[in-house]
Enzyme design. Sequence first.
Site, mmCIF file in Angstrom:
data_model
loop_
_atom_site.group_PDB
_atom_site.id
_atom_site.type_symbol
_atom_site.label_atom_id
_atom_site.label_comp_id
_atom_site.label_asym_id
_atom_site.label_seq_id
_atom_site.Cartn_x
_atom_site.Cartn_y
_atom_site.Cartn_z
ATOM 1 N N HIS A 79 -0.626 6.116 8.826
ATOM 2 C CA HIS A 79 0.483 6.613 9.047
ATOM 3 C C HIS A 79 0.340 8.310 9.532
ATOM 4 O O HIS A 79 1.108 9.351 9.354
ATOM 5 C CB HIS A 79 1.255 6.580 7.398
ATOM 6 C CG HIS A 79 1.164 5.183 7.000
ATOM 7 N ND1 HIS A 79 -0.032 4.551 6.411
ATOM 8 C CD2 HIS A 79 1.969 4.375 7.293
ATOM 9 C CE1 HIS A 79 0.299 2.900 6.476
ATOM 10 N NE2 HIS A 79 1.438 3.164 6.194
ATOM 11 N N HIS A 89 10.333 -4.888 5.796
ATOM 12 C CA HIS A 89 11.241 -2.798 5.004
ATOM 13 C C HIS A 89 11.266 -2.269 6.262
ATOM 14 O O HIS A 89 10.426 -2.801 7.530
ATOM 15 C CB HIS A 89 10.041 -1.952 4.512
ATOM 16 C CG HIS A 89 9.453 -1.458 4.871
ATOM 17 N ND1 HIS A 89 8.159 -2.373 4.975
ATOM 18 C CD2 HIS A 89 7.971 -0.706 4.458
ATOM 19 C CE1 HIS A 89 6.926 -1.852 5.517
ATOM 20 N NE2 HIS A 89 7.123 -0.533 5.139
ATOM 21 N N GLU A 134 4.331 -4.426 10.191
ATOM 22 C CA GLU A 134 3.288 -4.491 9.223
ATOM 23 C C GLU A 134 2.328 -5.774 8.301
ATOM 24 O O GLU A 134 1.204 -5.472 8.025
ATOM 25 C CB GLU A 134 3.337 -3.272 7.588
ATOM 26 C CG GLU A 134 3.712 -2.098 8.311
ATOM 27 C CD GLU A 134 3.179 -0.991 7.282
ATOM 28 O OE1 GLU A 134 3.292 -0.564 7.439
ATOM 29 O OE2 GLU A 134 3.093 -1.246 5.692
ATOM 30 N N HIS A 166 0.847 -0.983 0.367
ATOM 31 C CA HIS A 166 -0.184 0.047 0.380
ATOM 32 C C HIS A 166 0.812 1.690 0.282
ATOM 33 O O HIS A 166 0.099 2.370 0.254
ATOM 34 C CB HIS A 166 -1.289 -0.052 1.109
ATOM 35 C CG HIS A 166 -0.866 0.000 2.836
ATOM 36 N ND1 HIS A 166 -0.872 -0.368 3.179
ATOM 37 C CD2 HIS A 166 0.613 0.314 2.698
ATOM 38 C CE1 HIS A 166 -0.609 -0.211 5.350
ATOM 39 N NE2 HIS A 166 0.964 0.472 4.429
#
Lengths: 283, 115, 119
Positions: A59, A193, A240, A12
């Site tokens: 976020h 990541h 995530e 995303h």
Amino acid sequence: MANIIGGITTSHIPAIANAMANGLEETPYWKPFFDGYPPVRDWLNEKKPDVIILFYNDHGLEFFIDKKPTFAIGVADEYHNADEGWGIPTIPPVTGESDLSWHIANSLVEDGFDMTICQEMKVDHGLTVPLNLMWPGYNYGHVKVIPVCINCEQHPMPQPKRTYALGQAIGRAVASFDQDLKVAVFGTGGMSHQLDGERAGIINREFDIDCLDKLVSDPEALTKYSNLDLVEIAGAQGVELNMLIAMRGTLIGEVKELHRNYHAPISNTGSGLMLLEHTMPKK
Amino acid sequence: MTQTVDIPGTIMLDGPMATKGYPLNKMCYSFNNAAARNEFKQDEEAYYEKFKLTEEQRDAMRKRDVIAMLEAGGSIYYLAKFAGLLGLSVQDVGGLQTGMTTEEFKAFLVKQGEI
Amino acid sequence: MATNEKRDIPGTYLFDSKMAKKGYGLNKMCYSFNNQEARDEFNADPDAYCDKFNLTVAQKKAIKEKDIIAMLREGGSIYYLAKYAGLLKLNMQDIGALQTGMSVEEFKDMLVKNGRGEV
């Protein structure tokens, strides 16, 4: 009864929206990523789910750390995106599904998941990028979306075993809804990541692929990881993975993998696209 | 799954009610702000329109009918801010809802506190 | 594995309760950058804008020097820092390079290698 027909994992990241806005899908950098999507789009267009339950993390658009919900669910009829600080163009609103959302919220709280319930909720790239990937050109207005937002920013955050259990509880809630609706579930974000720190840039391809395998055949194995394990193995934002695990939790019947495309890197991340077909358990 | 217990004289703020009452509650929540209270006092009808109240909600507001506000999805914590704007106490509001005078309602409270 | 016991992960600043408290002003300022007017106000007078959010001396220095690692040490959360990066017109690869001491091209090469599993 409402019926979960499948689950999808997808990235995303905002860079995808930029690439689509600038028509970069066929460039050498992006092609291996975007080439994964047509089979999933075809499946969605053929099966025509009425509702998408979408796991994502905010976020810093709707929520700030003044009050950070661990788990939040939207129950509105409509959701809006807004400026996230770097000028992503304003996009059409996302349609909601209030009745099923409230049913899930009721069911979850009774089940021990004390959700933050949102009648207004600005949705950020975590939710809008996947929708635009599935229905390009922001043509997602026909599908009703139920946002489920998981804290992946500030520790303490829910552990994989908890997000998996949340998914299972949502799966049961959907099964107990008395309207005939076809539901698909998106688990968005990840995969490995790390954006922050001197360790920025790590990607763990082997781990990501193993996770995709386990999401199909042995999701319980993923619940053995703690969030700090994930940080260590898959980077600070590797947590995530919780959204993918939650999605898999909702698939309480039989699953079959129909499609997969792992590609890394896109921006700083490993991208795992996967389509799982789901058959609800027999009553 | 959903709670549908019928308790006479009790209107529960559940999902359908919270959805229905959202504009009304959002308007009353705005009364935390003095500027909002003044704006309301200057033109009530325009203020209803600003928050897109339903006709049922506008009618309840016009009549200062607390029970009707609850039936239209009002949450008591926000309605209390409206009561505050009107200079009403929780006992005044209690009286309005039960059909008692404020004095009768206070006496009713005292009686229940007696051993 | 399978415990959430604290551990040292080199090059990683865990955004936990301690950091969330320490970084609150810095993060709140960066969160405000969602708003165009706020971005303009910052650009017009960065120091005054930092003061508005009561940034500490160390946080102000980090912002001034565009030192991402220092921001993280002072409690910055990457999702809000990303908004500051956006204001500076930096993307995630620029940010990665700044933090790792690589050039942007070197950082991109590393991502490609990592993506292939060549580590």
